[in-house]
Design a protein around this motif. Structure first.
Motif, mmCIF file in Angstrom:
data_model
loop_
_atom_site.group_PDB
_atom_site.id
_atom_site.type_symbol
_atom_site.label_atom_id
_atom_site.label_comp_id
_atom_site.label_asym_id
_atom_site.label_seq_id
_atom_site.Cartn_x
_atom_site.Cartn_y
_atom_site.Cartn_z
ATOM 1 N N TYR A 286 1.046 -8.435 -1.434
ATOM 2 C CA TYR A 286 0.989 -7.784 -0.124
ATOM 3 C C TYR A 286 2.310 -7.116 0.209
ATOM 4 N N THR B 288 -5.820 -9.766 4.395
ATOM 5 C CA THR B 288 -6.258 -10.525 3.228
ATOM 6 C C THR B 288 -7.143 -9.649 2.362
ATOM 7 N N SER C 53 -9.658 -9.359 -0.951
ATOM 8 C CA SER C 53 -10.551 -10.195 -1.743
ATOM 9 C C SER C 53 -11.500 -9.292 -2.519
#
Length: 123
Positions: free
Chosen positions: A59, A68, A70
């Protein structure tokens, strides 16, 4: 590989959004994927990246703890959950597929790009 980013919109500071990136080919699952963003008048910058199997993520400092990344290789999808949005997050967000399986922040390592989705955060 064709990539289609979606999920952008106009929100207030502190709100959340989830961006989605759909890939056209199953081989997408062999590659690292990342989200980049480009604000008006600025260079495109790395936001978050994920390795081919989701085992490694990376990040940019300003989004750590708020965003986040994914992926769901069974669906050829990558997601970016963005929480606690700030006005400085306003940008066009692009998903990109890497030449390699690993996660990386350098734009030069990404050879397929989606068309971008606009995120506007009002303070």
């Amino acid at each position: 590989v064709q990539l289609q980013a979606s999920g952008g919109g106009s929100v207030q500071a502190g709100d959340s959004l989830r961006l989605s990136c759909a890939a056209s080919r199953r081989t997408f699952s062999n590659n690292g994927v990342a989200w980049f963003r480009q604000a008006p008048g600025k260079e495109r910058e790395f936001v978050a990246g994920i390795s081919w199997n989701g085992g490694s993520t990376l990040y940019e400092d300003s989004v750590k703890g708020r965003f986040t990344i994914s992926r769901d290789n069974g669906k050829n999808m990558v997601y970016l959950q963005m929480n606690s949005l700030k006005s400085e997050d306003t940008a066009v967000y692009y998903c990109a597929s890497a030449r390699t399986a690993a996660v990386a922040s350098q734009k030069e390592l990404y050879n397929y790009w989606g068309q971008g989705t606009l995120v506007t955060v009002s303070s």
